[in-house]
Design a protein around this motif. Structure first.
Motif, PDB file in Angstrom:
ATOM      1  N   UNK A 188      -2.855   8.673 -15.845  1.00 58.17           N
ATOM      2  CA  UNK A 188      -1.912   7.974 -16.724  1.00 58.17           C
ATOM      3  C   UNK A 188      -2.744   7.195 -17.726  1.00 58.17           C
ATOM      4  N   UNK A 189      -2.717   7.645 -18.987  1.00 57.46           N
ATOM      5  CA  UNK A 189      -3.584   7.007 -19.974  1.00 57.46           C
ATOM      6  C   UNK A 189      -2.981   7.060 -21.365  1.00 57.46           C
ATOM      7  N   UNK A 190      -3.397   6.114 -22.169  1.00 60.14           N
ATOM      8  CA  UNK A 190      -3.004   6.056 -23.570  1.00 60.14           C
ATOM      9  C   UNK A 190      -4.027   6.773 -24.437  1.00 60.14           C
ATOM     10  N   UNK A 235      -7.315   2.180 -23.374  1.00 57.45           N
ATOM     11  CA  UNK A 235      -7.530   3.289 -22.455  1.00 57.45           C
ATOM     12  C   UNK A 235      -6.293   3.605 -21.644  1.00 57.45           C
ATOM     13  N   UNK A 236      -6.062   2.839 -20.596  1.00 59.47           N
ATOM     14  CA  UNK A 236      -4.911   3.078 -19.722  1.00 59.47           C
ATOM     15  C   UNK A 236      -3.607   2.827 -20.467  1.00 59.47           C
ATOM     16  N   UNK A 237      -3.532   1.723 -21.191  1.00 55.92           N
ATOM     17  CA  UNK A 237      -2.401   1.438 -22.074  1.00 55.92           C
ATOM     18  C   UNK A 237      -2.950   0.975 -23.414  1.00 55.92           C
ATOM     19  N   UNK A 238      -2.056   0.845 -24.391  1.00 54.63           N
ATOM     20  CA  UNK A 238      -2.491   0.470 -25.736  1.00 54.63           C
ATOM     21  C   UNK A 238      -3.145  -0.904 -25.760  1.00 54.63           C
ATOM     22  N   UNK A 293       0.853  -1.188   0.000  1.00 54.92           N
ATOM     23  CA  UNK A 293       0.000   0.000   0.000  1.00 54.92           C
ATOM     24  C   UNK A 293       0.885   1.233   0.000  1.00 54.92           C
ATOM     25  N   UNK A 294       0.330   2.338  -0.482  1.00 55.83           N
ATOM     26  CA  UNK A 294       1.059   3.605  -0.526  1.00 55.83           C
ATOM     27  C   UNK A 294       0.108   4.727  -0.162  1.00 55.83           C
ATOM     28  N   UNK A 295       0.582   5.667   0.634  1.00 59.19           N
ATOM     29  CA  UNK A 295      -0.238   6.803   1.039  1.00 59.19           C
ATOM     30  C   UNK A 295      -0.108   7.895  -0.012  1.00 59.19           C
ATOM     31  N   UNK A 296      -0.948   7.820  -1.038  1.00 53.42           N
ATOM     32  CA  UNK A 296      -0.892   8.754  -2.157  1.00 53.42           C
ATOM     33  C   UNK A 296      -1.819   9.945  -1.913  1.00 53.42           C
ATOM     34  N   UNK A 297      -1.998  10.768  -2.943  1.00 51.29           N
ATOM     35  CA  UNK A 297      -2.833  11.952  -2.868  1.00 51.29           C
ATOM     36  C   UNK A 297      -3.916  11.882  -3.942  1.00 51.29           C
ATOM     37  N   UNK A 298      -5.066  12.519  -3.677  1.00 54.06           N
ATOM     38  CA  UNK A 298      -6.187  12.457  -4.616  1.00 54.06           C
ATOM     39  C   UNK A 298      -5.807  12.970  -6.003  1.00 54.06           C
ATOM     40  N   UNK A 299      -4.996  14.008  -6.040  1.00 54.14           N
ATOM     41  CA  UNK A 299      -4.636  14.593  -7.317  1.00 54.14           C
ATOM     42  C   UNK A 299      -3.885  13.645  -8.242  1.00 54.14           C
ATOM     43  N   UNK A 300      -3.325  12.571  -7.688  1.00 55.01           N
ATOM     44  CA  UNK A 300      -2.607  11.587  -8.498  1.00 55.01           C
ATOM     45  C   UNK A 300      -3.541  10.628  -9.226  1.00 55.01           C
TER      46      UNK A 300
END
Length: 258
Positions: A210-212, A172-175, A13-20
Motif C-alpha cells: 500500500x503506497x503512494x 512514500x506510504x501516503x502523500x 494483533x492480526x494473523x496476516x500473510x507474507x504476501x500482504x
C-alpha cells in the motif's frame, strides 16, 4: 531539557500473510506473517506526546481477524498516562488504524502534514475511492473541528513539535507520511510508523504494497536511516519484532529508550 523516555505499546494483533506485506508476489506469500498494532509514547519532564492513536474499538469490531486486546487509551492508562495529560498527538498519516482514538485526547494539539490533509480533502479527494476505505470520515471530521478550535498544528516538511521531538515528511506510504525523531539518552530514535511497517521492509529494501509512491518509499527508507542514531534506534510500525528487539516492561510494552 532532559531526553525523552520512549515506549511502543501494542494494543492489537492480526494473523496476516507474507504476501500482504511486500510489494509484488513472492513464493510462500501465503505463509503466516503476523501484524502488530502499536501506539507510541514519548515522555519528558516537560511533555507527554502520543504518536498515532490506533484503531477505535467499533472499527476493530467490524474488522476481520483483529485480536483487539484493549483500546490504545486504555493501554496508555495502564502505564499511568491519562488521555487528559497528553499535550501533543502526532498523526503520522490519516489511515484509520492510526487516527481511531484521536478524539479521546481532549487537551492535545494534533500535528499533521499539510500534504496529508491536502490529499484527503483537496480537489482530488472524491476521485480516490479505491483508497477511501483507509480513511475514517469521523476521524477526519474531528480533526477539522479541532483545527477550527486552534488545536491542530499543520506542518509542511520538517518541524520541531516540542524541544527534542521533531517530525519529518518522508512520503512514500501516503502523500504526507511523516516520521518522528525523538532525542533520548540512547541517541536519536526514529518512530517510523508506516514508512516501514516491518524491519524487513527497510532492511531488505522491500516496500509495503500500500503506497503512494514507490520511489517515495525508497526515499523514506534512506531518510529514516539518516535521522536515526543507528539501526538499533529505528522502530518499525507494525512489526511484532519490536517486542523482541527492545526490553519489555510488560508483555505488550517495549521500552525503546528508558
Amino acid at each position: 531539557m532532559s531526553g525523552f523516555r520512549v515506549y511502543a505499546v501494542r494494543y492489537a494483533q492480526r494473523d496476516a500473510r507474507r504476501g500482504e506485506h511486500f510489494h509484488g508476489y513472492e513464493p510462500g506469500g501465503e505463509r503466516s506473517h503476523p501484524t502488530a498494532y502499536y501506539v507510541w509514547l514519548a515522555v519528558s519532564e516537560e511533555h507527554t506526546v502520543v504518536v498515532d492513536t490506533g484503531i477505535a474499538r467499533g472499527r476493530a469490531a467490524r474488522a476481520e481477524g483483529i485480536d483487539y486486546r484493549c483500546s490504545p487509551v486504555e493501554a496508555l492508562a495502564e502505564l499511568g498516562v491519562s488521555a487528559e495529560s497528553v499535550d501533543h498527538v502526532v498523526l503520522t498519516h490519516l489511515h484509520y488504524d492510526h487516527t481511531g482514538t484521536a478524539h479521546e485526547f481532549p487537551r492535545a494539539r494534533y500535528v499533521v502534514q499539510q500534504a496529508e490533509l491536502d490529499y484527503w480533502t483537496g480537489p482530488w479527494a472524491e476521485r480516490i475511492s479505491r483508497e477511501r476505505w483507509l480513511l475514517d470520515d469521523d476521524d477526519l471530521a474531528h480533526l477539522r473541528a479541532a483545527r477550527k478550535d486552534g488545536r491542530v498544528q499543520v506542518v509542511d516538511g520538517d518541524a520541531f513539535v516540542v524541544p527534542g521531538l521533531s517530525v519529518h515528511l518522508v512520503g512514500g506510504h501516503t502523500a504526507g507520511m511523516q516520521v518522528v525523531r525523538v532525542a533520548t539518552a540512547r541517541g536519536p530514535v526514529v518512530l517510523a510508523s508506516d514508512a516501514s511497517h516491518f524491519y524487513e521492509n527497510i532492511e531488505s529494501d522491500r516496500p509495503f504494497p500500500i503506497l503512494h509512491s514507490m520511489t517515495g518509499m525508497y526515499g523514506a527508507f534512506d531518510r529514516i536511516k539518516e535521522l536515526a542514531g543507528g539501526p538499533g534506534l529505528v522502530v518499525a510500525g507494525h512489526d511484532p519484532l519490536v517486542l523482541e528487539r527492545f526490553p519489555l516492561s510488560g508483555p505488550d510494552v517495549a521500552v525503546i529508550a528508558p
